[in-house]
Structures are given as C-alpha cells and as structure tokens.
Design a protein around this motif. Structure first.
Motif, PDB file in Angstrom:
ATOM      1  N   ASP A   1       0.818  -0.967  -0.147  1.00  0.00           N
ATOM      2  CA  ASP A   1       0.099   0.007   0.077  1.00  0.00           C
ATOM      3  C   ASP A   1       0.740   1.264  -0.080  1.00  0.00           C
ATOM      4  N   LYS A   2       0.503   2.241  -0.483  1.00  0.00           N
ATOM      5  CA  LYS A   2       1.193   3.477  -0.400  1.00  0.00           C
ATOM      6  C   LYS A   2       0.837   4.156   0.863  1.00  0.00           C
ATOM      7  N   THR A   3      -0.306   4.399   1.041  1.00  0.00           N
ATOM      8  CA  THR A   3      -0.706   5.516   2.091  1.00  0.00           C
ATOM      9  C   THR A   3      -0.338   4.949   3.539  1.00  0.00           C
TER      10      THR A   3
ATOM     11  N   THR B   1      -6.777  12.142   6.489  1.00  0.00           N
ATOM     12  CA  THR B   1      -7.112  12.947   5.533  1.00  0.00           C
ATOM     13  C   THR B   1      -8.223  13.929   6.152  1.00  0.00           C
ATOM     14  N   ASP B   2      -8.892  13.390   6.746  1.00  0.00           N
ATOM     15  CA  ASP B   2      -9.970  14.389   7.583  1.00  0.00           C
ATOM     16  C   ASP B   2      -9.217  15.228   8.797  1.00  0.00           C
ATOM     17  N   ILE B   3      -8.322  14.627   9.327  1.00  0.00           N
ATOM     18  CA  ILE B   3      -7.564  15.630  10.373  1.00  0.00           C
ATOM     19  C   ILE B   3      -6.873  16.680   9.918  1.00  0.00           C
TER      20      ILE B   3
ATOM     21  N   ARG C   1     -15.514   2.955  -2.526  1.00  0.00           N
ATOM     22  CA  ARG C   1     -16.661   4.105  -2.745  1.00  0.00           C
ATOM     23  C   ARG C   1     -15.702   4.926  -3.055  1.00  0.00           C
ATOM     24  N   LYS C   2     -14.746   5.534  -2.504  1.00  0.00           N
ATOM     25  CA  LYS C   2     -13.617   6.540  -2.696  1.00  0.00           C
ATOM     26  C   LYS C   2     -14.506   7.930  -2.469  1.00  0.00           C
ATOM     27  N   TYR C   3     -15.687   8.081  -2.073  1.00  0.00           N
ATOM     28  CA  TYR C   3     -15.959   9.341  -1.347  1.00  0.00           C
ATOM     29  C   TYR C   3     -16.864   9.338  -0.203  1.00  0.00           C
TER      30      TYR C   3
ATOM     31  N   LYS D   1     -17.303  14.733  -0.130  1.00  0.00           N
ATOM     32  CA  LYS D   1     -15.910  14.990  -0.692  1.00  0.00           C
ATOM     33  C   LYS D   1     -15.405  13.625  -1.118  1.00  0.00           C
ATOM     34  N   GLY D   2     -14.146  13.549  -1.818  1.00  0.00           N
ATOM     35  CA  GLY D   2     -13.844  12.277  -2.233  1.00  0.00           C
ATOM     36  C   GLY D   2     -13.052  12.479  -3.546  1.00  0.00           C
ATOM     37  N   ALA D   3     -12.838  11.327  -4.472  1.00  0.00           N
ATOM     38  CA  ALA D   3     -11.957  11.330  -5.537  1.00  0.00           C
ATOM     39  C   ALA D   3     -12.595  12.144  -6.684  1.00  0.00           C
TER      40      ALA D   3
ATOM     41  N   LEU E   1       0.908  14.995  -4.354  1.00  0.00           N
ATOM     42  CA  LEU E   1      -0.294  15.235  -3.496  1.00  0.00           C
ATOM     43  C   LEU E   1      -1.423  14.479  -3.722  1.00  0.00           C
ATOM     44  N   ARG E   2      -2.131  14.082  -2.600  1.00  0.00           N
ATOM     45  CA  ARG E   2      -3.382  13.339  -2.780  1.00  0.00           C
ATOM     46  C   ARG E   2      -4.547  14.596  -2.868  1.00  0.00           C
ATOM     47  N   VAL E   3      -5.266  14.245  -3.855  1.00  0.00           N
ATOM     48  CA  VAL E   3      -6.229  15.319  -4.397  1.00  0.00           C
ATOM     49  C   VAL E   3      -7.660  15.012  -4.191  1.00  0.00           C
ATOM     50  N   LEU E   4      -8.433  16.004  -3.400  1.00  0.00           N
ATOM     51  CA  LEU E   4      -9.704  15.554  -2.914  1.00  0.00           C
ATOM     52  C   LEU E   4     -10.609  16.655  -3.605  1.00  0.00           C
ATOM     53  N   ALA E   5     -11.710  15.939  -4.144  1.00  0.00           N
ATOM     54  CA  ALA E   5     -12.594  17.366  -4.694  1.00  0.00           C
ATOM     55  C   ALA E   5     -13.788  17.225  -3.655  1.00  0.00           C
TER      56      ALA E   5
ATOM     57  N   MET F   1       3.719  -0.638  -5.976  1.00  0.00           N
ATOM     58  CA  MET F   1       2.850   0.113  -5.239  1.00  0.00           C
ATOM     59  C   MET F   1       1.492  -0.131  -5.509  1.00  0.00           C
ATOM     60  N   ILE F   2       0.869  -0.462  -4.651  1.00  0.00           N
ATOM     61  CA  ILE F   2      -0.880  -0.352  -4.810  1.00  0.00           C
ATOM     62  C   ILE F   2      -1.395   0.682  -4.141  1.00  0.00           C
ATOM     63  N   THR F   3      -2.142   1.754  -4.889  1.00  0.00           N
ATOM     64  CA  THR F   3      -3.013   2.699  -4.033  1.00  0.00           C
ATOM     65  C   THR F   3      -4.170   3.136  -4.537  1.00  0.00           C
TER      66      THR F   3
ATOM     67  N   ALA G   1      -2.696   2.055  -9.635  1.00  0.00           N
ATOM     68  CA  ALA G   1      -3.384   3.519  -8.943  1.00  0.00           C
ATOM     69  C   ALA G   1      -4.907   3.271  -9.440  1.00  0.00           C
ATOM     70  N   ARG G   2      -5.691   4.097  -8.400  1.00  0.00           N
ATOM     71  CA  ARG G   2      -6.974   3.950  -8.233  1.00  0.00           C
ATOM     72  C   ARG G   2      -7.539   2.478  -8.116  1.00  0.00           C
ATOM     73  N   THR G   3      -7.037   1.927  -7.202  1.00  0.00           N
ATOM     74  CA  THR G   3      -7.406   0.414  -7.179  1.00  0.00           C
ATOM     75  C   THR G   3      -8.447   0.330  -5.969  1.00  0.00           C
TER      76      THR G   3
HETATM   77  N1  LIG Z   1     -11.185  10.649   4.262  1.00  0.00           N
HETATM   78  C1  LIG Z   1     -11.647  10.637   2.899  1.00  0.00           C
HETATM   79  N2  LIG Z   1     -12.885  11.029   2.451  1.00  0.00           N
HETATM   80  C2  LIG Z   1     -13.275  11.347   1.397  1.00  0.00           C
HETATM   81  N3  LIG Z   1     -12.466  10.870   0.286  1.00  0.00           N
HETATM   82  C3  LIG Z   1     -11.087  10.373   0.711  1.00  0.00           C
HETATM   83  C4  LIG Z   1     -10.841  10.251   2.089  1.00  0.00           C
HETATM   84  N4  LIG Z   1      -9.697   9.700   2.068  1.00  0.00           N
HETATM   85  C5  LIG Z   1      -9.432   9.260   0.716  1.00  0.00           C
HETATM   86  N5  LIG Z   1     -10.324   9.826  -0.055  1.00  0.00           N
HETATM   87  C6  LIG Z   1     -10.252   9.590  -1.691  1.00  0.00           C
HETATM   88  O1  LIG Z   1     -10.096   8.523  -2.173  1.00  0.00           O
HETATM   89  C7  LIG Z   1      -8.794   8.207  -2.739  1.00  0.00           C
HETATM   90  C8  LIG Z   1      -8.342   7.003  -2.437  1.00  0.00           C
HETATM   91  O2  LIG Z   1      -8.163   6.677  -1.103  1.00  0.00           O
HETATM   92  P1  LIG Z   1      -7.997   5.089  -0.521  1.00  0.00           P
HETATM   93  O3  LIG Z   1      -8.679   4.838   0.827  1.00  0.00           O
HETATM   94  O4  LIG Z   1      -8.658   4.138  -1.517  1.00  0.00           O
HETATM   95  O5  LIG Z   1      -6.438   5.017  -0.798  1.00  0.00           O
HETATM   96  P2  LIG Z   1      -5.789   4.512   0.684  1.00  0.00           P
HETATM   97  O6  LIG Z   1      -6.003   3.243   0.837  1.00  0.00           O
HETATM   98  O7  LIG Z   1      -5.992   5.439   1.735  1.00  0.00           O
HETATM   99  O8  LIG Z   1      -4.185   4.730   0.004  1.00  0.00           O
HETATM  100  P3  LIG Z   1      -3.216   3.366  -0.460  1.00  0.00           P
HETATM  101  O9  LIG Z   1      -4.274   2.262  -1.032  1.00  0.00           O
HETATM  102  O10 LIG Z   1      -2.285   4.107  -1.117  1.00  0.00           O
HETATM  103  O11 LIG Z   1      -2.925   2.774   0.931  1.00  0.00           O
HETATM  104  C9  LIG Z   1      -8.059   9.322  -2.515  1.00  0.00           C
HETATM  105  O12 LIG Z   1      -7.259   9.728  -3.422  1.00  0.00           O
HETATM  106  C10 LIG Z   1      -9.027  10.535  -2.203  1.00  0.00           C
HETATM  107  O13 LIG Z   1      -9.607  10.997  -3.430  1.00  0.00           O
END
Ligand SMILES: Nc1ncnc2c1ncn2[C@@H]1O[C@H](COP(=O)(O)OP(=O)(O)OP(=O)(O)O)[C@@H](O)[C@H]1O
Ligand SMILES: [Ca+2]
Length: 963
Positions: free
Chosen positions: A404-406, A472-474, A504-506, A524-526, A567-571, A618-620, A670-672
C-alpha cells in the motif's frame, strides 16, 4: 446458593452465574482454578472452524458432540432470551455508562480471573525430564550397556557411561525446554484490545482486563473479545465461521429471542468471543469471559490439535531419519567386523551404541525449532511479528512485494498544501503550515473549507490534545486555523452519513440547514466521483454556471497539476438537499491537495530489495499522477509510465491471462479498490512469483490470505486483516518488511551453517572408527569420549551457530527458489572438506602416538585433537562466505559455547575424577601447541575456500533484477 458469588453488593438473588455453581460437572467451573496465564486466546486462532476441524481430523465424533453440547450450554443460551434491561440488571451494569464501582470490578476479576484462555496445567518438569530417559531408544541402549558393565564388574565403565547418559539427556532436555518456552512466547506477541466504557468513560484496554458486566464497543474489522449480549447493533454483521463453521456472516439485532434452546448459530443478539465484525458497529454487555465463553469451552480441544510442522522441520526430520538409517548400517558393519576380529563383544557394543548416539544428529529438529523461534522473537523486536513459523522460510523466497502507499510507503501524516476553487481559473493557492491566510479568504474558499469540515469524522481527543481519526480528515480540520475558521460541526445536527471506504472513494454527510427544516449535504472524495455527481459550479463573477465539458476538463487538468508533487487530491461538492442512497445534483466547490511525505528509510529499503532481485509494486487508491510522483520520490523504477502504471479500471477490463502478461512491467497500480488486490496476487502467482502483500482493511483479508506472505498493519490495521495475515508490522513501516526478509534469509543460512557443522563432525567420527576397525587398530575414541563429542556437536556450540547475527549481505543474494534444498551442493562440499581434514589430522596424531604401544596418553591426544578440530570447524561454520576476521566476535553465545567446551575439555584432561571417566591423562604445553597447530588447518582451509569463492563470484550485486 446462599452466597451470591457474583455481586458482593448483593441486592439481587437473580445471579446470572447461579447455574454454573449448581452444576458440579459444569465445564466452566474449572475456570475458578484458572489463575496462571501462559497463553492467550491467540493460541487457538489458526483453526478455520472448530466444529468441522474436530470432525475431520483429530476429534472423534464423541468429541464433537460433547463440544456442541458444551457450546449449547454456554452462558449465551440464557441471555439471548432476556431483554437488554434484564441483562443489564442481572449484571449490575448500565447500558450507557458501564460498570461504575471499582471495588465491584476488582471483586469480579478475583472470581473470574483474567479474560484469557490458557492451556490445561502442563506436565511436571521432573516427569518430563525422567521421561526423556526412556523415550529415546538410543538412550535405552546406552543404559543397557551401563547395566551390563556393572553386571560384568566393570564398575569404571559403568559409572562413565551412566554419567555420560545423564549429561546427554540433560543437555537435550534443556534445549527442548528452551525451544518450548520460546515458542510459547510467540503466542503473546499480538495482544488483544477492546474498547471499554466504565463509569461513562470510554478507552481502549487489553481484552484480558474485561470482566462480566463490562460495556464494550466494536466496529467493522474488530474481533469480539468476550461473549457479549448486544445492546446496540447498527448494520452489525459478524463472521462466526471460526466457531460455527457457517461462512456467511450473520446479521445481529438486540431484541430477545423467543425460541427456547436456540442453537448457537441462531442467537442473533449475542456476539461471540473470537468472531469478527464484518460490517457496521455495535455495543454490548459482557456476559462471559475466558472459559465461560463458547470459544473457551472448545479451546482445549483446539489447542490440543498438534501444530503442523514447518516444511523445513519436515525436511529436517526426513534428513535426520535418512542419516540415522545410514549411520546404523555403517555402525552395524563396523560392529560385525569388530566381532569377526575377535574384539570383546561388550567393547564393540559400547562403542557402537555411543557412535550411534553421536553420529545421529538427534538434536537437529530441536535446533531448527529453537533457531526459528529465536529468529521470530528477534524479528518481533524489529517490529515484524511472524504469526506462523513456516512464514519465516517463505520470507527468503519472496520475489515480489506489493505494498500500500498511504501509511506504509508514506508517513500517513497529511497536511493541506494546495487549494483551488473554480474562480481561481488556472492559478492555485499554496498553503504553508502555520501561516495565516485569513486575509485571502474568499467566499468560494470558505465554502470549500467548510465542506471539508462538515464532511468529516475526525474527533478531538482531550486526553491527547489532538484530533484523531482518518489522517485525510484531520488535515482538513487542522487547515481551518490558517484561515481563521473554527470547527463548526457541533452547530448542526447530523442527519445522514455515507461513510468513506476505499471502494466507494468518497463520503457524504447531511446536516440540518441551521433552522432544522432543510437539509444540506457535503461531499468529498476522488475527483471523478465528485464530478460524476456535480451539475454546477461558481464562476469568478459569483455566477452559478452548469459544468460544461470544457470546465470539467479544466478541473481534471487542475487536479493533475495538484497531484504532480505527489499530493493526494480531494474534490468537494455540496448540495442543498439530503440524499437517500447516493447524492446527486451537487455544486462543485473545488480541490484540495494534501501532502503525505514518504517514510524516511523507504528509498533505501527499496534500493536494497531491488539489488537482491525483489520487485516492489505500489498499490494505491490515489490517482495515477499522485502515485507516479511518489513512486519517483522513493526510487521505484518507472521508466515508461504507459507500461509501468496500471489503473483499477484497466485491471477490470483485462482477463486473468492478460493481466498476468502485462504485470511484469507494472510497478504502480493506481485508483484501485481492495478487491483488485486479489486479482493482482493471482496474476503474479500465475507467473510463479512468491508474493508478499500488505493490507489493513476488512476487504484486504482475502488477498492477504491468498498471498504467500500476507502482511497486516499493526497500528492502522483491523483485527480481520491481522487474522488473515502471516505477519504483522507493528510500526506499519515498509522498511520493516526488508528487515523481516533479511532475518528470514539469515535464519536459513544459519540453519545451513549448523547443519554443515553437525554433519562434518558426524561423518568424521563415523569414518574414524570405521577406519580403525577396518585396519584392525584399537578404537581411537572410547565410548565416553564419543559421547562428549556428541554433546559438543548436538549441544550449545551447534545451537550458537543458529543465532549468528544476520549478515546484511544476504539481501544481495537472489530470493531462494521454493524448491531449493537445504542441503545444497555447496553445503555438501563444505561438509566433505572439513570432515576430510578432521579425519586425516586425527588419524595422523593417532598413528604417530600409538607407534610404540597404546597408552592413555595416545587416546588423550587423539581425543583432544578431535575436539580441537571440532572447535575450529565450528569457527569456520559461522558463515558460508565470510571470513572469521570479518565476523569478529559478534556472536556472544558462540563465544560462550566454545569457551565452555574448551573448559570442559580441560577438565576432562586435568581433573582426576574426569580423568578416570574419560580415561585421559594430563598433556604438556608442547602437546597443546602441536594439536592447536594441526587442528587449525581445518579452519585455514575453509578461509582459503571462502577467499577463492569471493574472488570468483566477483561483484555480488550483478544479480538479475526484474523482467
Ligand atoms: N477520508 C476521505 N474522505 C473522502 N475521500 C477520501 C478520503 N480519503 C481518501 N479519499 C479519496 O479516496 C482516494 C483513494 O483513497 P483510498 O483510501 O482508496 O486510498 P488509500 O487506501 O488510503 O491509499 P493506499 O491505497 O495508497 O494505501 C483518495 O485519492 C481520495 O481522493
Ligand atoms: Ca548425536
């Protein structure tokens, strides 16, 4: 039942445990004596299913029906029919605040003991010790030969052999005892935790501290720490497969069950110890701990199932058997020849038996077990907890690590460093931590920041004086300060929540609109997820415009630009209504870029792994741009981004074969989603790779199980992931994996080293006696001397080779192939070279000494010569490739073991009592000088071998890397 043993305050006669005390034969009554604690429930974990496990291997049908019976009678049978209030009443607890009286808690602890499961009382040490005298046939033969000596009036010999037996057995016993102790220590490496409320305050505590009546909480990914009557269940589903065999997770409720005698699988308001929360969260009252739980009632049966041996141990057992058969044959022939030559049959018998004891490496399996166990303990100190011994061996074969990356490659400490709202068009704002930007706060920026604040689950911990939760929230909450904003969440009532997860990614949260009549939703999310549910945005002039294709393109480009620094990008988006299942029709608010720097040592670790032919992937869940940048920062080879990076949606579009074909070039996924990990492991294994895979969430469990080495995160990982994993990283750090692999490889080469030592000694001893017999010479070593050599060979010096500190250079060797034998050609050559030196050297001394007539001095010289040869041989066996001068004195146990052996040898020669046992006499300084000079030849020869090997292998770094 006059005394209420449960409530010392005793207001109620309705004692929940009364049934236990009425039944003498109750399986739980034994719990009262259970005070000592050696194991935890961890001992019983590996079994997939108790019930099916019992019927298809060790247990008889009688066993399993008794088990079912016991589980049926467990405490949960009673409380599943009672209401929440009745239960709370019975246990004198409160369903919001938990137990309140410390006195009461102490009292209950004194009665019910710790909430952990221990094995039944072990055998007495002395009985174990005595039994080792008659459990080994070779020792029995030795005893017989001592008895015969006594019977024939050969008192000296009788005493000698008897003392030898005692020493041999004691050394063996101590080794075995140590091995057991270190294995036991392994079970306590991962402590169980529980979230507990007492007196209104909630904290995380060791699960062993729970007592009946405690109020505990659990959420998705947790393991239930005791038997619990649920008081609250929100979407709560629990996987009970390890207890009931039922693989489908069970949905839980709080309402009492009306049916009488419902089986354990139907008690839907009970959460059972050892089961795993698959979804949702819940709260409940502890009704049973340790032995009173359904898990506890079957624990003994589970722990009695013998642990399977590791492949290495099996190989050792097999090797040991083969060597024994071979030695027996040789000894048999030697004996027959001896008898044919008319030697005394008692002599022949004694020498044959001692030779058998010496030549058979009966200590081999024990030394392997101790070496593995000590290695695992050493790894634990380096923050890698190996849950199953066989994994140690697999570690050295791993050639792909998927990480994992993060949080693993990066620090998981995020800070907001860039902001963008649509009105900024092509510019974005850079944020430096702790700087004040209040003057630059615009309306759109404020909307963006407040969306990040409302759509947030970080909690402030008064105790730790900081925010806790998702990093991310913090980051989003902490960023408010820079703009003079504050956390406004408490001003609104939360109406609905769609929690974040990696699939879900958001996430979305609805709150009331201030006047409680209207609801607004913050999301908020990807980027692609948020744009998918957005319709409009606010332009530079404040006008609300529909999101055209052009503006979407602009946003995507901007997101890419933000991500370029890794950078990690959130919309973010916002909608002026609530939502049922998914939000829609929202207004796009802007983008946030967060920095999460790589962990400090990761770059080095990756370089080191690559040098040793291990590929890192790397898987992220983050976007390709973000992932690619981080990959570059940490030195992962991404030469051709088109081939080296693969995104989740492209995996979905591929067949298994296609993925397996493409994966050889990929270093970044990426985006897995967690589900993709399973396909990735499969594709890699299809290519024949040995895969290590990291994970932390509930959905990572299948991939962790499938991987050859599943690695769970100790800090951020769920219990479910830890359960499925083979190894747990207590610091979540990628570099720890490198350490573990290094240890794994080191352990393997240590095992080869002591094997080399044992085999050369054994071959030399056998050959010496055989040669003497064939040439009709008197035996060069007597029975006692052979036994003393056996102690050196099977005892401490051999064991100390197993704890040789790991040489970091092992990482430069390519991963071991799974089919590689432990007894490689190189090892066999080493054995033969050393044995040859020992045989010739000892023979030389012997023949030179006995040229006149056989005296005590002759055998003393031969005996000492052999022992010294062995010591020098041990010295060279410390490493296969490194010179003794490079190794230095680093192995303390080795120094002590060899030092001890030399002192022992001195005693054997100079102390009158031992002189009579070993039939030796004092040697002069000159004798020693000659012997040491001669014996060091075995070591010098090996130094020469090492030197030559070095010269020919040239540059060790030239091993093939990936592809
Ligand atoms: N707390 C959050 N709230 C909303 N969206 C988030 C949050 N955390 C991450 N995201 C969004 O989801 C995307 C992917 O996050 P995900 O949790 O799948 O990765 P991760 O598992 O944290 O990273 P990795 O896979 O590198 O360990 C991020 O790029 C971001 O856009
Ligand atoms: Ca032996």
């Amino acid at each position: 039942m006059a005394d209420n043993p449960y409530m010392n305050s005793g207001q109620t006669s309705n004692n929940p445990y009364s049934t236990n005390f009425e039944m003498a034969s109750n399986p739980f009554s034994s719990s009262m004596e259970m005070v000592n604690s050696t194991g935890t429930i961890g001992n019983a974990r590996p079994g997939a299913s108790i019930i099916s496990g019992s019927s298809d291997n060790s247990g008889t049908s009688e066993d399993s029906s008794a088990t079912t019976q016991r589980m049926r009678n467990s405490i949960s049978a009673k409380y599943c029919t009672k209401s929440v209030e009745e239960t709370a009443n019975d246990f004198g607890t409160d369903i919001h605040d938990g137990l309140s009286s410390q006195q009461e808690i102490t009292y209950r602890r004194s009665i019910y003991g710790k909430n952990e499961l221990t094995r039944e009382e072990e055998e007495w040490m002395i009985i174990k010790f005595l039994s080792s005298f008659y459990s080994d046939p070779m020792i029995m033969l030795l005893i017989a030969s001592a008895l015969i000596s006594f019977y024939m009036g050969n008192i000296d010999d009788g005493i000698s052999i008897t003392s030898a037996i005692v020493i041999v057995v004691t050394v063996g016993f101590v080794q075995e005892y140590r091995s057991e102790k270190s294995l036991e220590a392994l079970n306590q490496l991962v402590p169980e935790m529980a979230h507990l409320t007492r007196n209104g305050a909630t904290e995380t505590v060791l699960a062993s501290t729970l007592v009946p009546g405690d109020l505990i909480h659990f959420a998705v990914g947790d393991r239930i720490p005791a038997d619990v009557r649920l008081t609250e269940a929100v979407h709560l589903t629990i996987d009970e497969s390890n207890l009931t065999g039922e693989t489908r997770p069970v949905t839980k409720f709080t309402a009492p069950i009306t049916a009488l005698n419902s089986p354990i699988s139907k008690r839907n308001n009970i959460a059972l110890m050892g089961t795993l929360v698959r979804d949702g969260h819940g709260t409940g009252i502890v009704i049973g701990t340790s032995r009173q739980t359904a898990f506890g009632s079957v624990f003994d049966m589970m722990s009695s199932i013998e642990k399977p041996k590791t492949p290495l141990q099996n190989a050792m057992d097999k090797l040991g058997k083969e060597l024994s058969a071979f030695s027996f044959a040789v000894i048999g022939v030697i004996g027959l020849i001896g008898l044919a030559q008319g030697r005394s049959w008692l002599d022949v018998f004694q020498v044959s038996v001692s030779l058998a004891v010496a030549a058979i490496p009966e200590g081999l399996p024990i030394i392997v077990a101790v070496t593995l166990a000590l290695g695992v303990l050493r790894m634990a100190k380096q923050k890698a907890i190996v849950k199953r011994l066989p994994s140690v061996e697999t570690l050295g074969s791993v050639n792909v690590i998927c990480s994992d990356k993060t949080g693993t490659l990066t620090q998981n400490h995020m800070t907001v460093s860039k902001l963008w709202t649509p009105d900024m068009i092509t510019e974005h704002m850079d944020i430096i931590q702790y700087k004040d930007y209040s003057s630059q706060l615009t309306n759109p920026l404020q909307t963006l920041l407040l969306t990040g604040c409302f759509c947030n689950n970080a909690k402030y911990s008064v105790e730790k004086e900081k925010f806790e939760g998702n990093p991310t929230d913090i980051a989003l909450i902490e960023c408010l300060n820079s703009f003079g904003l504050s956390d406004v969440r408490s001003s609104r009532q939360r109406v609905n929540e769609l929690p974040f997860n990696s699939s879900r990614k958001y996430m979305a949260i609805s709150v009331d609109d201030g006047d409680r009549r209207n609801t607004v939703t913050f999301i908020k999310g990807a980027v692609e997820k948020i744009l998918g549910m957005s319709k409009t945005y606010v332009a530079k002039n404040g006008e609300i415009r529909p999101l055209s294709d052009k503006s979407r393109k602009l946003i995507y480009d901007m997101a890419d630009k933000l991500a370029e620094d890794g950078l990690r990008v959130l919309a973010m988006a916002k909608s002026s209504s609530g939502f049922d299942t998914t939000p829609s029709n929202s207004q796009f608010c802007g983008l946030v870029g967060m920095n999460d720097p790589p962990r400090p040592c990761v770059r080095e670790s990756i370089a080191s792994l690559m040098r040793g032919g291990v590929h890192v992937i790397m898987i992220t869940g983050d976007s390709e741009t973000t992932a690619l940048n981080i990959a570059n920062k940490i030195g992962m080879p991404v030469t051709d981004p088109d081939r080296c990076v693969l995104s989740g949606d492209r995996i979905d579009a591929m067949s298994e074969e296609a993925l397996s074909e493409a994966i050889q070039y990929v270093s970044v996924f990426a985006r897995t989603t967690p589900e993709h990990k399973l396909s990735i492991v499969r594709a890699l294994q299809m290519r024949g790779d040995i895969v290590a895979m990291t994970g932390d969430g509930v959905n990572d469990a299948p991939a962790l199980k499938l991987a050859d080495i599943g690695i769970a995160m100790g800090q951020n990982g769920t219990d479910v992931a830890k359960e499925a994993a083979d190894m747990v990283l207590t610091d979540d750090d990628f570099s720890t994996i490198l350490n573990a692999i290094q240890e794994g490889k080191g352990i393997f080469s240590n095992i080869q080293n002591f094997l080399c030592f044992q085999l050369s000694t054994s071959v030399a001893a056998l050959t010496l006696v055989a040669l003497a017999t064939i040439f009709n010479l008197p035996n060069p070593l007597n029975a006692m001397q052979i036994l003393w050599i056996n102690i050196i060979m099977d005892g401490p010096p051999a064991q100390s080779l197993g704890v040789e500190p790991v040489d970091p250079e092992v990482m430069q060797k390519p991963p071991r192939s799974r089919s590689d034998k432990i007894l490689t050609l190189v090892v066999i050559k080493r054995v033969l070279q050393s044995a040859a030196f020992i045989i010739f050297g000892t023979m030389f001394v012997y023949i030179r000494e006995m040229s006149d007539s056989i005296t005590r001095r002759d055998t003393t010289m031969t005996f000492t010569c052999f022992v010294l040869f062995d010591m020098f041989n041990a010295l060279s066996c410390r490493s296969q490739t490194k010179s003794t001068f490079e190794l230095g004195m680093s192995n303390k146990m080795f120094n002590a073991a060899v030092g001890g052996s030399i002192i022992g040898q001195l005693c054997a020669i100079y102390v009158p009592f031992f002189q009579s046992i070993f039939q030796t006499e004092a040697l002069s300084l000159k004798d020693w000088f000659v012997l040491i000079l001669l014996a060091s030849s075995v070591w010098i020869a090996d130094e020469v071998r090492k030197y030559n090997a070095h010269k020919h292998s040239g540059n060790l770094t030239g091993y093939s890397t990936w592809v």
